[in-house]
Design an enzyme around this catalytic site. Structure first.
Site, PDB file in Angstrom:
ATOM      1  N   ASP A   1       0.857  -1.188   0.000  1.00 16.94           N
ATOM      2  CA  ASP A   1       0.000   0.000   0.000  1.00 16.94           C
ATOM      3  C   ASP A   1       0.888   1.231   0.000  1.00 16.94           C
ATOM      4  O   ASP A   1       1.785   1.353   0.845  1.00 16.94           O
ATOM      5  CB  ASP A   1      -0.907   0.020   1.236  1.00 16.94           C
ATOM      6  CG  ASP A   1      -2.045  -0.993   1.137  1.00 16.94           C
ATOM      7  OD1 ASP A   1      -2.138  -1.684   0.105  1.00 16.94           O
ATOM      8  OD2 ASP A   1      -2.837  -1.078   2.093  1.00 16.94           O
TER       9      ASP A   1
ATOM     10  N   ASP B   1     -15.005  -2.940  -1.845  1.00 16.86           N
ATOM     11  CA  ASP B   1     -14.646  -2.716  -0.455  1.00 16.86           C
ATOM     12  C   ASP B   1     -15.925  -2.458   0.324  1.00 16.86           C
ATOM     13  O   ASP B   1     -16.750  -1.631  -0.080  1.00 16.86           O
ATOM     14  CB  ASP B   1     -13.711  -1.510  -0.332  1.00 16.86           C
ATOM     15  CG  ASP B   1     -12.483  -1.636  -1.232  1.00 16.86           C
ATOM     16  OD1 ASP B   1     -12.020  -2.767  -1.431  1.00 16.86           O
ATOM     17  OD2 ASP B   1     -12.004  -0.607  -1.731  1.00 16.86           O
TER      18      ASP B   1
END
Length: 246
Positions: free
Chosen positions: A8, A129
């Site tokens: 990330d 998500d």
């Protein structure tokens, strides 16, 4: 079955968030390219990368870091975060990405996702998500009124390569994958599903290798790999054994 290590990106560095909160970021490596090299040397076969700043900005922000990763490793890389136009998609695929992940735009403009999947077969994935079972967008900053399975079914037959399903309520806190919701999604669509969010221990890896989870394309691991809760060599050996039926 693939175990995807995750990188990330925030402000050019390799970080992990807690519950998707940019204010709760832990830096694990200042060089994402070096981290990617380490993962490749450990034997991983595919890398998952997210441009966190890009997810909020709606355009690529950590492009230089992603390009450095692509210049450093030879295994395939998939990228999500801020990719919201056909031009963005084509540009990244031309730079060498194996697959782009479309999240917010899958909610805002599903027709664009379908067109991208048609133009770039096998190279477009959808990132779903969820917070409390509802789809979140804009870098997880907003929760929509869409149910996860409802959104996934919109892309049946469109040529989408995979769905990456993340339970935000479990992301980065090492409580384990939401297996029930992930399996329910995988059983509801024909598109391959990748589990994400909360992979916490070798027990999760063992669960992943059980026959009932063979329906999944794989799972993504972040923090547990970085802090040693998951041993990469042991995890990859377990997955290899499961693939061969031993």
């Amino acid at each position: 079955m693939i175990l995807f290590p995750a990188i990330d990106l925030k402000d050019g560095q390799c970080v992990r968030l807690k519950l998707g909160d940019m204010a709760q970021a832990t830096t694990f490596n200042e060089s994402p390219a070096d981290q990617a090299r380490q993962f490749e040397q450990q034997g991983f076969e595919y890398l998952h990368v997210v441009d966190l700043n890009g997810a909020f900005a709606g355009q690529s922000v950590n492009g230089a870091a992603v390009e450095a990763i692509l210049d450093t490793v030879s295994f395939p890389v998939q990228l999500g975060g801020g990719i919201r136009t056909l031009e963005h998609i084509e540009g990244w695929l031309e730079k060498g990405l194996a697959r782009v992940i479309l999240g917010t735009v899958a909610v805002r403009d599903p027709a664009l996702v379908k067109e991208a999947a048609r133009r770039f077969p096998g190279q477009v994935a959808v990132g779903i998500d969820a917070r409390g079972g509802m789809v979140a967008v804009e870098g997880w900053a907003e929760t929509s009124s869409l149910d996860v399975i409802e959104l996934a079914k919109r892309f049946e037959g469109a040529g989408v390569a995979a769905i990456i399903y993340t339970d935000i309520d479990r992301d980065g806190i090492l409580t384990g994958i939401n297996w029930e919701a992930t399996l329910a999604l995988a059983q509801s669509v024909s598109i391959p599903v990748i589990a994400s969010g909360g992979l916490a221990s070798m027990d999760d890896i063992r669960t992943l290798t059980q026959p009932e989870y063979a329906i999944l394309e794989g799972a993504i691991s972040g923090r547990a790999l970085y802090d040693g809760r998951i041993d990469s060599r042991e995890a990859l050996a377990l997955i290899k054994a499961a693939r061969s039926g031993r």
